[in-house]
Design an enzyme around this catalytic site. Structure first.
Site, PDB file in Angstrom:
ATOM      1  N   ASN A  57    -136.346  55.752 -86.975  1.00 53.60           N
ATOM      2  CA  ASN A  57    -137.435  56.067 -87.911  1.00 53.60           C
ATOM      3  C   ASN A  57    -138.762  55.840 -87.204  1.00 53.60           C
ATOM      4  O   ASN A  57    -138.793  55.512 -86.020  1.00 53.60           O
ATOM      5  CB  ASN A  57    -137.300  55.214 -89.185  1.00 53.60           C
ATOM      6  CG  ASN A  57    -137.372  53.729 -88.869  1.00 53.60           C
ATOM      7  OD1 ASN A  57    -138.401  53.242 -88.412  1.00 53.60           O
ATOM      8  ND2 ASN A  57    -136.259  53.022 -89.061  1.00 53.60           N
ATOM      9  N   ASP A 106    -130.676  52.236 -93.135  1.00 51.44           N
ATOM     10  CA  ASP A 106    -129.726  51.845 -94.182  1.00 51.44           C
ATOM     11  C   ASP A 106    -128.299  52.230 -93.806  1.00 51.44           C
ATOM     12  O   ASP A 106    -127.351  51.603 -94.256  1.00 51.44           O
ATOM     13  CB  ASP A 106    -130.111  52.510 -95.508  1.00 51.44           C
ATOM     14  CG  ASP A 106    -131.345  51.856 -96.111  1.00 51.44           C
ATOM     15  OD1 ASP A 106    -131.422  50.617 -96.077  1.00 51.44           O
ATOM     16  OD2 ASP A 106    -132.242  52.583 -96.593  1.00 51.44           O
ATOM     17  N   LYS A 141    -137.034  46.226-106.124  1.00 50.34           N
ATOM     18  CA  LYS A 141    -136.412  45.864-104.835  1.00 50.34           C
ATOM     19  C   LYS A 141    -136.429  44.345-104.635  1.00 50.34           C
ATOM     20  O   LYS A 141    -135.473  43.760-104.152  1.00 50.34           O
ATOM     21  CB  LYS A 141    -137.205  46.543-103.716  1.00 50.34           C
ATOM     22  CG  LYS A 141    -136.381  46.928-102.515  1.00 50.34           C
ATOM     23  CD  LYS A 141    -137.166  47.832-101.579  1.00 50.34           C
ATOM     24  CE  LYS A 141    -136.710  49.271-101.622  1.00 50.34           C
ATOM     25  NZ  LYS A 141    -137.437  50.143-100.705  1.00 50.34           N
ATOM     26  N   PRO A 163    -125.461  46.458 -92.778  1.00 52.96           N
ATOM     27  CA  PRO A 163    -125.705  45.210 -93.515  1.00 52.96           C
ATOM     28  C   PRO A 163    -127.174  45.154 -93.925  1.00 52.96           C
ATOM     29  O   PRO A 163    -128.034  45.689 -93.218  1.00 52.96           O
ATOM     30  CB  PRO A 163    -125.384  44.114 -92.488  1.00 52.96           C
ATOM     31  CG  PRO A 163    -125.476  44.775 -91.166  1.00 52.96           C
ATOM     32  CD  PRO A 163    -125.117  46.220 -91.383  1.00 52.96           C
ATOM     33  N   LYS A 201    -132.914  42.472-104.013  1.00 50.40           N
ATOM     34  CA  LYS A 201    -132.605  41.839-102.723  1.00 50.40           C
ATOM     35  C   LYS A 201    -132.633  40.313-102.807  1.00 50.40           C
ATOM     36  O   LYS A 201    -132.139  39.634-101.926  1.00 50.40           O
ATOM     37  CB  LYS A 201    -133.587  42.312-101.659  1.00 50.40           C
ATOM     38  CG  LYS A 201    -133.624  43.842-101.528  1.00 50.40           C
ATOM     39  CD  LYS A 201    -133.452  44.285-100.120  1.00 50.40           C
ATOM     40  CE  LYS A 201    -133.514  45.801-100.019  1.00 50.40           C
ATOM     41  NZ  LYS A 201    -133.129  46.298 -98.715  1.00 50.40           N
ATOM     42  N   LYS A 249    -120.149  61.649 -75.286  1.00 46.24           N
ATOM     43  CA  LYS A 249    -121.173  62.539 -75.839  1.00 46.24           C
ATOM     44  C   LYS A 249    -120.523  63.656 -76.673  1.00 46.24           C
ATOM     45  O   LYS A 249    -119.537  64.251 -76.230  1.00 46.24           O
ATOM     46  CB  LYS A 249    -121.976  63.140 -74.680  1.00 46.24           C
ATOM     47  CG  LYS A 249    -123.140  63.970 -75.128  1.00 46.24           C
ATOM     48  CD  LYS A 249    -123.897  64.539 -73.953  1.00 46.24           C
ATOM     49  CE  LYS A 249    -124.905  65.565 -74.445  1.00 46.24           C
ATOM     50  NZ  LYS A 249    -125.424  66.381 -73.380  1.00 46.24           N
TER      51      LYS A 249
HETATM   52  O1  PMT Z   1    -143.936  49.254 -87.834  1.00 43.41           O
HETATM   53  P1  PMT Z   1    -145.233  49.884 -88.336  1.00 43.41           P
HETATM   54  O2  PMT Z   1    -145.474  51.248 -87.742  1.00 43.41           O
HETATM   55  O3  PMT Z   1    -146.405  48.966 -88.211  1.00 43.41           O
HETATM   56  O4  PMT Z   1    -145.060  50.169 -89.901  1.00 43.41           O
HETATM   57  C1  PMT Z   1    -144.918  49.086 -90.776  1.00 43.41           C
HETATM   58  C2  PMT Z   1    -143.830  49.336 -91.823  1.00 43.41           C
HETATM   59  C3  PMT Z   1    -144.176  50.511 -92.697  1.00 43.41           C
HETATM   60  C4  PMT Z   1    -142.492  49.585 -91.126  1.00 43.41           C
HETATM   61  C5  PMT Z   1    -143.731  48.004 -92.671  1.00 43.41           C
HETATM   62  O5  PMT Z   1    -144.956  47.731 -93.246  1.00 43.41           O
HETATM   63  C6  PMT Z   1    -142.665  48.118 -93.729  1.00 43.41           C
HETATM   64  O6  PMT Z   1    -142.866  48.621 -94.823  1.00 43.41           O
HETATM   65  N1  PMT Z   1    -141.455  47.614 -93.405  1.00 43.41           N
HETATM   66  C7  PMT Z   1    -140.238  47.773 -94.243  1.00 43.41           C
HETATM   67  C8  PMT Z   1    -139.644  49.109 -93.992  1.00 43.41           C
HETATM   68  C9  PMT Z   1    -138.367  49.344 -94.802  1.00 43.41           C
HETATM   69  O7  PMT Z   1    -137.352  49.557 -94.226  1.00 43.41           O
HETATM   70  O8  PMT Z   1    -138.511  49.231 -96.086  1.00 43.41           O
HETATM   71  P2  PMT Z   1    -137.327  49.440 -97.197  1.00 43.41           P
HETATM   72  O9  PMT Z   1    -138.057  49.575 -98.482  1.00 43.41           O
HETATM   73  O10 PMT Z   1    -136.406  50.523 -96.768  1.00 43.41           O
HETATM   74  O11 PMT Z   1    -136.532  48.079 -97.124  1.00 43.41           O
HETATM   75  C10 PMT Z   1    -136.844  46.979 -97.955  1.00 43.41           C
HETATM   76  C11 PMT Z   1    -136.689  45.687 -97.201  1.00 43.41           C
HETATM   77  O12 PMT Z   1    -135.324  45.496 -96.846  1.00 43.41           O
HETATM   78  C12 PMT Z   1    -137.472  45.565 -95.923  1.00 43.41           C
HETATM   79  O13 PMT Z   1    -137.939  44.242 -95.839  1.00 43.41           O
HETATM   80  C13 PMT Z   1    -136.449  45.837 -94.843  1.00 43.41           C
HETATM   81  O14 PMT Z   1    -136.762  45.135 -93.619  1.00 43.41           O
HETATM   82  C14 PMT Z   1    -135.192  45.276 -95.475  1.00 43.41           C
HETATM   83  N2  PMT Z   1    -133.942  45.902 -95.050  1.00 43.41           N
HETATM   84  C15 PMT Z   1    -133.669  47.198 -95.338  1.00 43.41           C
HETATM   85  C16 PMT Z   1    -132.447  47.728 -94.989  1.00 43.41           C
HETATM   86  C17 PMT Z   1    -131.497  46.913 -94.335  1.00 43.41           C
HETATM   87  N3  PMT Z   1    -130.338  47.393 -93.976  1.00 43.41           N
HETATM   88  N4  PMT Z   1    -131.815  45.644 -94.050  1.00 43.41           N
HETATM   89  C18 PMT Z   1    -132.989  45.122 -94.403  1.00 43.41           C
HETATM   90  O15 PMT Z   1    -133.255  43.951 -94.127  1.00 43.41           O
END
Ligand code: PMT
Length: 411
Positions: A216, A284, A345, A311, A349, A294
């Protein structure tokens, strides 16, 4: 203006390089010594063309160190000791040439060697012609040095000795004194000392096959800035970083990972911790059965990729139990209904706080330098103005420190 009382008893190693502004360094020595600072000076060969060793010696009331080779004598102080027996190294004036040598890690005279060998913070006060300051080479050197944690004051705008106008004038001696006092005040402010923190940052790369992956747009800027901000307040920080182009921040332990599963393992290895901040953009899903061969375009159409869930690191760290960090902070990256989705969220979580940001195309949140966030806690929402990611990180770290201090007072 910073409180100067903090300066008494501090030791500064002042490196004076060769620029017309070197005369201001004599004034700087006087102002520092008036405030109880011990100043030891290193004078470069070019510096000695602008101020005499005798003047520097008289003002510091100490030997002036000039020659790398005279220090090999056992009776003299070695350059390693010289670079370590100070609380702060100040380079004033910092010329384009010395900054370039510092960026390149050169050790071709005593000043460069001391700056390379030191384990102490370094503050530079650049001074040079405006075109030299604006030259892409100097800009790149300065950016590289700052990314490694080097501190800077100035340069100021004004008329230069060569009659050109623009940025390049060395900061005035009292501005440098203020910056030094500010540095020591900040260094003394460590409300998170004794706390351990885990910060996740950047994207994860989930292999499709040995050469392709799902990723991403996260740059790691926000997560890395949070690691730095927590470390500045005294926390012992482990930064668990996905692949980014950012240098490892100074003062943090860094674990480099690629996949979500590796990120979880690195976070678990960093436990116990008091604080966890999950700013990483974790994939995710990953591709089930990504093999070590490959995928071939063999005329049979595109391969069918089966995705399986990764996870959830934030949810895992938030799970109640002995090893749960006392404060778990998640991020929520949303493209609409930001507050509603982020609030849900946080509950789903199980984290304590969630920092919501809008990552819709056009916001520049992914990869950009600024962020607009909402801090969601059990007792309500705080919407912060758009700020640089460093400033968001500093404010979040301050909120973390206040949380722990409030909890301490409540006990
Ligand atoms: O890295 P930059 O370019 O500076 O951009 C910053 C950012 C946009 C990445 C950052 O500010 C941000 O929003 N990070 C979280 C990105 C994210 O994956 O968000 P989410 O809404 O999909 O996930 C929610 C939370 O669960 C997040 O804390 C994420 O780290 C966590 N997560 C998600 C999926 C997973 N499998 N494990 C996790 O721990």
């Amino acid at each position: 203006m910073a409180d100067h009382a903090i300066l008494a008893g501090k030791r500064v190693l002042l490196v004076i390089a060769g620029g017309i502004a070197a005369y201001k360094s004599l004034e700087l020595i006087r102002r520092l010594r008036e405030r109880g600072v011990t100043v030891r000076a290193v004078l470069t060969e070019a510096g000695a063309r602008f101020v005499t060793p005798l003047s520097v010696q008289a003002l510091t009331e100490d030997t002036v160190y000039q020659d790398l080779w005279s220090l090999t004598d056992e009776s003299e102080m070695g350059h390693i000791r010289l670079s370590r027996e100070a609380d702060l190294l100040v380079v004033a004036p910092a010329t384009a040439n010395l900054l370039a040598r510092m960026a390149a890690g050169m050790a071709d005279d005593l000043a460069a060697t001391v700056l390379l060998a030191t384990d102490k913070p370094v503050l530079v006060a650049p001074a040079m012609n405006v075109r030299m300051w604006q030259n892409a080479a100097t800009r790149a050197n300065m950016a590289l040095l700052e990314s490694r944690g080097l501190l800077r004051i100035g340069p100021n705008d004004g008329v230069m000795a060569c009659n050109e106008y623009g940025p390049g004038r060395m900061a005035e001696p009292m501005e440098i004194v203020d910056a030094i006092a500010g540095f020591f005040a900040e260094a003394a402010y460590r409300p998170l000392a004794g706390r351990r923190a885990i910060v996740t940052s950047g994207p994860t790369h989930e292999p499709i096959d040995p050469v392709r992956y799902i990723a991403n747009r996260s740059s790691g800027k926000q997560g890395h800035a949070i690691a730095v901000a927590l470390a500045k307040l005294g926390a012992a920080v482990t930064l668990v970083s996905g692949p980014t182009r950012l240098p490892d921040p100074a003062g943090c332990t860094v674990a480099h990972i690629e996949t979500a599963r590796e990120m979880l393992a690195a976070c678990e290895a960093a436990l116990p911790a008091d604080i966890a901040v999950c700013a990483a953009a974790v994939a995710d899903w990953r591709v089930e059965g990504a093999g070590d061969r490959k995928l071939k375009k063999d005329g049979g159409g595109p391969p069918a990729l089966t995705l399986t869930e990764n996870p959830d690191i934030l949810a895992t760290l938030s799970r109640p139990g002995e090893r749960r960090p006392a404060l778990v902070v998640g991020f929520a990256a949303e493209t609409g209904d930001v507050l509603a989705y982020a609030t849900a969220k946080r509950a789903r979580k199980g984290c304590d706080w969630i920092v919501a940001n809008d990552v819709s195309p056009g916001t520049g949140t992914f990869g950009g330098s600024d962020n607009t966030v909402h801090l969601i806690r059990a007792d309500g929402v705080e919407s912060w103005p758009t700020m640089a990611k460093d400033a968001v990180a500093a404010r979040l770290a301050e909120a973390v420190a206040e949380h722990f201090n409030a909890n301490l007072k409540a006990k």
